[in-house]
Design an enzyme around this catalytic site. Sequence first.
Site, PDB file in Angstrom:
ATOM      1  N   LYS A 189      29.628  46.393 -29.703  1.00 44.46           N
ATOM      2  CA  LYS A 189      28.225  46.842 -29.607  1.00 44.46           C
ATOM      3  C   LYS A 189      28.126  48.330 -29.272  1.00 44.46           C
ATOM      4  O   LYS A 189      27.298  49.041 -29.841  1.00 44.46           O
ATOM      5  CB  LYS A 189      27.495  45.999 -28.551  1.00 44.46           C
ATOM      6  CG  LYS A 189      26.016  46.277 -28.468  1.00 44.46           C
ATOM      7  CD  LYS A 189      25.321  45.208 -27.650  1.00 44.46           C
ATOM      8  CE  LYS A 189      25.937  45.097 -26.264  1.00 44.46           C
ATOM      9  NZ  LYS A 189      25.036  45.381 -25.183  1.00 44.46           N
ATOM     10  N   ARG A 213      16.055  41.568 -20.975  1.00 45.35           N
ATOM     11  CA  ARG A 213      17.067  40.564 -20.647  1.00 45.35           C
ATOM     12  C   ARG A 213      16.423  39.285 -20.153  1.00 45.35           C
ATOM     13  O   ARG A 213      17.111  38.271 -20.024  1.00 45.35           O
ATOM     14  CB  ARG A 213      17.947  41.127 -19.539  1.00 45.35           C
ATOM     15  CG  ARG A 213      19.441  41.170 -19.843  1.00 45.35           C
ATOM     16  CD  ARG A 213      20.078  41.859 -18.658  1.00 45.35           C
ATOM     17  NE  ARG A 213      21.494  41.834 -18.627  1.00 45.35           N
ATOM     18  CZ  ARG A 213      22.260  42.886 -18.913  1.00 45.35           C
ATOM     19  NH1 ARG A 213      21.725  44.009 -19.325  1.00 45.35           N
ATOM     20  NH2 ARG A 213      23.553  42.801 -18.763  1.00 45.35           N
ATOM     21  N   ARG A 242      43.442  43.450 -26.258  1.00 47.09           N
ATOM     22  CA  ARG A 242      43.077  44.693 -25.572  1.00 47.09           C
ATOM     23  C   ARG A 242      43.515  44.639 -24.105  1.00 47.09           C
ATOM     24  O   ARG A 242      44.038  45.612 -23.569  1.00 47.09           O
ATOM     25  CB  ARG A 242      41.560  44.913 -25.673  1.00 47.09           C
ATOM     26  CG  ARG A 242      41.132  46.268 -25.158  1.00 47.09           C
ATOM     27  CD  ARG A 242      39.651  46.499 -25.343  1.00 47.09           C
ATOM     28  NE  ARG A 242      38.860  45.822 -24.321  1.00 47.09           N
ATOM     29  CZ  ARG A 242      37.543  45.784 -24.297  1.00 47.09           C
ATOM     30  NH1 ARG A 242      36.848  46.348 -25.261  1.00 47.09           N
ATOM     31  NH2 ARG A 242      36.898  45.170 -23.333  1.00 47.09           N
ATOM     32  N   ARG A 260      44.774  44.988 -18.441  1.00 46.93           N
ATOM     33  CA  ARG A 260      43.620  44.460 -17.697  1.00 46.93           C
ATOM     34  C   ARG A 260      43.819  42.981 -17.431  1.00 46.93           C
ATOM     35  O   ARG A 260      43.452  42.135 -18.239  1.00 46.93           O
ATOM     36  CB  ARG A 260      42.341  44.697 -18.482  1.00 46.93           C
ATOM     37  CG  ARG A 260      41.996  46.162 -18.544  1.00 46.93           C
ATOM     38  CD  ARG A 260      40.912  46.406 -19.560  1.00 46.93           C
ATOM     39  NE  ARG A 260      39.754  45.540 -19.356  1.00 46.93           N
ATOM     40  CZ  ARG A 260      38.549  45.875 -19.771  1.00 46.93           C
ATOM     41  NH1 ARG A 260      38.324  47.010 -20.348  1.00 46.93           N
ATOM     42  NH2 ARG A 260      37.541  45.043 -19.586  1.00 46.93           N
ATOM     43  N   ARG A 313      32.148  34.863 -19.904  1.00 47.52           N
ATOM     44  CA  ARG A 313      31.229  35.965 -20.234  1.00 47.52           C
ATOM     45  C   ARG A 313      30.508  35.714 -21.554  1.00 47.52           C
ATOM     46  O   ARG A 313      29.336  36.046 -21.708  1.00 47.52           O
ATOM     47  CB  ARG A 313      31.988  37.301 -20.288  1.00 47.52           C
ATOM     48  CG  ARG A 313      32.448  37.791 -18.920  1.00 47.52           C
ATOM     49  CD  ARG A 313      32.499  39.315 -18.842  1.00 47.52           C
ATOM     50  NE  ARG A 313      33.352  39.894 -19.865  1.00 47.52           N
ATOM     51  CZ  ARG A 313      34.676  40.070 -19.745  1.00 47.52           C
ATOM     52  NH1 ARG A 313      35.276  39.704 -18.625  1.00 47.52           N
ATOM     53  NH2 ARG A 313      35.368  40.605 -20.707  1.00 47.52           N
TER      54      ARG A 313
HETATM   55  P1  AMP Z   1      25.256  45.819 -18.250  1.00 48.37           P
HETATM   56  O1  AMP Z   1      26.056  47.078 -18.292  1.00 48.37           O
HETATM   57  O2  AMP Z   1      24.217  45.764 -19.336  1.00 48.37           O
HETATM   58  O3  AMP Z   1      26.093  44.588 -18.202  1.00 48.37           O
HETATM   59  O4  AMP Z   1      24.423  45.855 -16.879  1.00 48.37           O
HETATM   60  C1  AMP Z   1      25.082  45.922 -15.633  1.00 48.37           C
HETATM   61  C2  AMP Z   1      24.175  45.364 -14.562  1.00 48.37           C
HETATM   62  O5  AMP Z   1      22.966  46.113 -14.477  1.00 48.37           O
HETATM   63  C3  AMP Z   1      23.731  43.932 -14.779  1.00 48.37           C
HETATM   64  O6  AMP Z   1      24.677  43.010 -14.320  1.00 48.37           O
HETATM   65  C4  AMP Z   1      22.456  43.870 -13.958  1.00 48.37           C
HETATM   66  O7  AMP Z   1      22.725  43.783 -12.577  1.00 48.37           O
HETATM   67  C5  AMP Z   1      21.869  45.249 -14.198  1.00 48.37           C
HETATM   68  N1  AMP Z   1      20.969  45.253 -15.373  1.00 48.37           N
HETATM   69  C6  AMP Z   1      21.163  45.915 -16.551  1.00 48.37           C
HETATM   70  N2  AMP Z   1      20.142  45.696 -17.385  1.00 48.37           N
HETATM   71  C7  AMP Z   1      19.278  44.872 -16.745  1.00 48.37           C
HETATM   72  C8  AMP Z   1      18.044  44.263 -17.092  1.00 48.37           C
HETATM   73  N3  AMP Z   1      17.465  44.453 -18.282  1.00 48.37           N
HETATM   74  N4  AMP Z   1      17.455  43.477 -16.158  1.00 48.37           N
HETATM   75  C9  AMP Z   1      17.998  43.283 -14.962  1.00 48.37           C
HETATM   76  N5  AMP Z   1      19.165  43.797 -14.573  1.00 48.37           N
HETATM   77  C10 AMP Z   1      19.814  44.595 -15.446  1.00 48.37           C
END
Ligand code: AMP
Length: 196
Positions: free
Chosen positions: A14, A89, A128, A134, A145
């Site tokens: 992505k 989200r 990877r 990792r 995940r």
């Molecule tokens: P990500 O890098 O997209 O996995 O985001 C890392 C963390 O940021 C997530 O685990 C959430 O704690 C927070 N986060 C990111 N985007 C959102 C969202 N749209 N709503 C709520 N929490 C978010």
Amino acid sequence: MTRLLIVGPPGAGKGTQSVRITTAFGIPAIATGDIFRANIANQTELGQQVSAIIKSGEYVPDSLTNDLVASRLKEEDCAAGFLLDGYPRTVDQLRFLDELLEAEGTALDAVIQLVADQDEIVSRLLKRAHEEGRSDDTPETIRHRQDLYLRETAPLIAVYKERGLVIEIDALGDVDDVAARITSALAAREIVPVAR
Ligand code: AMP
């Protein structure tokens, strides 16, 4: 104006495809996770508010996230549009975004859904993990995940599907091929970069 959202399971490329799209369209990628992490790194007030939440793996409250996105979308670099990543989200966030765009007389143009076979992704990520040492990536954690991703995005995809906005893209294969699939699927909907 090109208003896009990209979703895809971890390991589907992505990030790479987001860069291709934002470069082609001259629009910024707005990834809420990245914005939160930058705020934590810079020890801003927002960073201090969300640091513990993010560390725990919970969602940041909708009110904070929605406000963040609302002000981000008002910034000048969004004049030609944007590519959202990691937002919305939750269904509440989706509704908030609807209202935000509606207030401007606009809406999302398309939702790019990267689709990839789970087994294929697991072996890709394990390769990877092995290459990068990792050890936290095991078949179990990767599958967990993937499951989380599917559970998280399913209700949102359902709403956007009903609106006919979802473009499913086969995310397996060469990076350039996947990018070309995205470009042609968007072009089929007359979503093309405007000459600058
Ligand atoms: P990500 O890098 O997209 O996995 O985001 C890392 C963390 O940021 C997530 O685990 C959430 O704690 C927070 N986060 C990111 N985007 C959102 C969202 N749209 N709503 C709520 N929490 C978010």
